[in-house]
Design an enzyme around this catalytic site. Structure first.
Site, PDB file in Angstrom:
ATOM      1  N   GLY A 127      18.206  21.550  13.891  1.00  0.00           N
ATOM      2  CA  GLY A 127      17.036  22.381  14.127  1.00  0.00           C
ATOM      3  C   GLY A 127      17.069  23.605  13.233  1.00  0.00           C
ATOM      4  O   GLY A 127      18.138  23.998  12.748  1.00  0.00           O
ATOM      5  N   GLN A 167      15.066  32.082  10.496  1.00  0.00           N
ATOM      6  CA  GLN A 167      16.336  31.759   9.817  1.00  0.00           C
ATOM      7  C   GLN A 167      16.186  31.607   8.314  1.00  0.00           C
ATOM      8  O   GLN A 167      17.185  31.575   7.598  1.00  0.00           O
ATOM      9  CB  GLN A 167      16.942  30.474  10.395  1.00  0.00           C
ATOM     10  CG  GLN A 167      17.416  30.623  11.832  1.00  0.00           C
ATOM     11  CD  GLN A 167      18.054  29.331  12.295  1.00  0.00           C
ATOM     12  OE1 GLN A 167      17.360  28.425  12.736  1.00  0.00           O
ATOM     13  NE2 GLN A 167      19.370  29.248  12.191  1.00  0.00           N
ATOM     14  N   CYS A 211      24.879  27.110  15.467  1.00  0.00           N
ATOM     15  CA  CYS A 211      23.646  27.539  14.804  1.00  0.00           C
ATOM     16  C   CYS A 211      23.926  27.716  13.324  1.00  0.00           C
ATOM     17  O   CYS A 211      24.967  28.251  12.954  1.00  0.00           O
ATOM     18  CB  CYS A 211      23.202  28.863  15.413  1.00  0.00           C
ATOM     19  SG  CYS A 211      21.731  29.582  14.655  1.00  0.00           S
ATOM     20  N   LEU A 212      22.999  27.276  12.468  1.00  0.00           N
ATOM     21  CA  LEU A 212      23.209  27.384  11.022  1.00  0.00           C
ATOM     22  C   LEU A 212      23.334  28.842  10.564  1.00  0.00           C
ATOM     23  O   LEU A 212      23.922  29.109   9.521  1.00  0.00           O
ATOM     24  CB  LEU A 212      22.060  26.696  10.259  1.00  0.00           C
ATOM     25  CG  LEU A 212      22.003  25.166  10.371  1.00  0.00           C
ATOM     26  CD1 LEU A 212      20.793  24.630   9.610  1.00  0.00           C
ATOM     27  CD2 LEU A 212      23.286  24.511   9.857  1.00  0.00           C
ATOM     28  N   HIS A 252      16.934  26.243  22.059  1.00  0.00           N
ATOM     29  CA  HIS A 252      17.618  27.036  21.029  1.00  0.00           C
ATOM     30  C   HIS A 252      16.634  27.547  19.976  1.00  0.00           C
ATOM     31  O   HIS A 252      16.637  28.729  19.628  1.00  0.00           O
ATOM     32  CB  HIS A 252      18.711  26.161  20.383  1.00  0.00           C
ATOM     33  CG  HIS A 252      19.493  26.835  19.293  1.00  0.00           C
ATOM     34  ND1 HIS A 252      20.838  27.097  19.409  1.00  0.00           N
ATOM     35  CD2 HIS A 252      19.121  27.286  18.063  1.00  0.00           C
ATOM     36  CE1 HIS A 252      21.260  27.692  18.294  1.00  0.00           C
ATOM     37  NE2 HIS A 252      20.237  27.813  17.463  1.00  0.00           N
ATOM     38  N   GLU A 253      15.766  26.640  19.496  1.00  0.00           N
ATOM     39  CA  GLU A 253      14.842  27.028  18.414  1.00  0.00           C
ATOM     40  C   GLU A 253      13.748  27.956  18.916  1.00  0.00           C
ATOM     41  O   GLU A 253      13.372  28.911  18.234  1.00  0.00           O
ATOM     42  CB  GLU A 253      14.232  25.789  17.747  1.00  0.00           C
ATOM     43  CG  GLU A 253      15.248  24.843  17.100  1.00  0.00           C
ATOM     44  CD  GLU A 253      16.280  25.517  16.214  1.00  0.00           C
ATOM     45  OE1 GLU A 253      15.960  26.541  15.577  1.00  0.00           O
ATOM     46  OE2 GLU A 253      17.426  25.030  16.172  1.00  0.00           O
ATOM     47  N   HIS A 303      14.945  31.416  19.139  1.00  0.00           N
ATOM     48  CA  HIS A 303      14.941  32.101  17.837  1.00  0.00           C
ATOM     49  C   HIS A 303      13.608  32.819  17.609  1.00  0.00           C
ATOM     50  O   HIS A 303      13.577  33.907  17.034  1.00  0.00           O
ATOM     51  CB  HIS A 303      15.125  31.089  16.693  1.00  0.00           C
ATOM     52  CG  HIS A 303      16.554  30.843  16.305  1.00  0.00           C
ATOM     53  ND1 HIS A 303      17.409  31.839  15.888  1.00  0.00           N
ATOM     54  CD2 HIS A 303      17.275  29.692  16.237  1.00  0.00           C
ATOM     55  CE1 HIS A 303      18.595  31.307  15.591  1.00  0.00           C
ATOM     56  NE2 HIS A 303      18.548  30.004  15.802  1.00  0.00           N
TER      57      HIS A 303
HETATM   58 CO    CO Z   1      19.970  28.559  15.561  1.00  0.00          CO
END
Ligand code: CO
Length: 150
Positions: free
Chosen positions: A46, A51, A88-89, A130-131, A134
């Site tokens: 995701g 991000q 998370c990236l 999660h997304e 963000h």
């Molecule tokens: Co993330």
């Protein structure tokens, strides 16, 4: 398409609330395409627009079946709980245990402004939460109940 740079841990933008999208134009499509390429390149499941430095309510998810693009997403239903690892990236090397709903239903718009309702359980439900977090400036670390040492 282009790979965009992923904003990392500590960046202010990750704690900001994103703005609603009201124009579904080529620029939005470009953003979605670039986010997809960036997510694939980084082996993510995701990615949210903040991000890649864009404060818009846009995120994508691919938990292994199909790419899901969500614009202005909202969770309209959730049930159950799941406890498990999450990363998370934007936080490379950091993993922790979170508690998320087992099932969520999301209302959103697709890239052309058509309303969609999509639901998921297990990993997909976790990814939706999660997304969408963000987009509200919430990073997963604030939901971690225990860090996982690698
Ligand atoms: Co993330």
């Amino acid at each position: 398409m282009a790979i965009r740079e992923i904003v990392k841990d500590g960046a202010d933008i990750l704690t900001k609330v994103c703005r609603k999208v009201d124009v579904f134009d080529r620029k939005l499509h470009q953003l979605l395409d670039d986010m997809h390429e960036t997510m694939v390149e980084n082996n993510g499941v995701g990615l949210a627009a903040p991000q890649v430095g864009i404060l818009k309510r846009v995120c994508i998810i691919d938990t292994g079946d199909d790419l899901i693009e969500l614009v202005n997403p909202e969770i309209i239903e959730s049930s159950g709980t799941q406890e498990g690892g999450e990363g998370c990236l934007s936080f490379p090397g950091k993993f922790g245990v979170t508690i998320r709903p087992q099932f969520v239903k999301v209302k959103a718009f697709d890239r052309n402004g058509k309303e969609i309702v999509i639901s998921g359980e297990d990993l997909k439900a976790k990814a939706f939460c999660h997304e969408i977090d963000h987009l509200n400036g919430i990073v997963f670390l604030t939901k971690v109940i225990e860090m996982i040492e690698q």
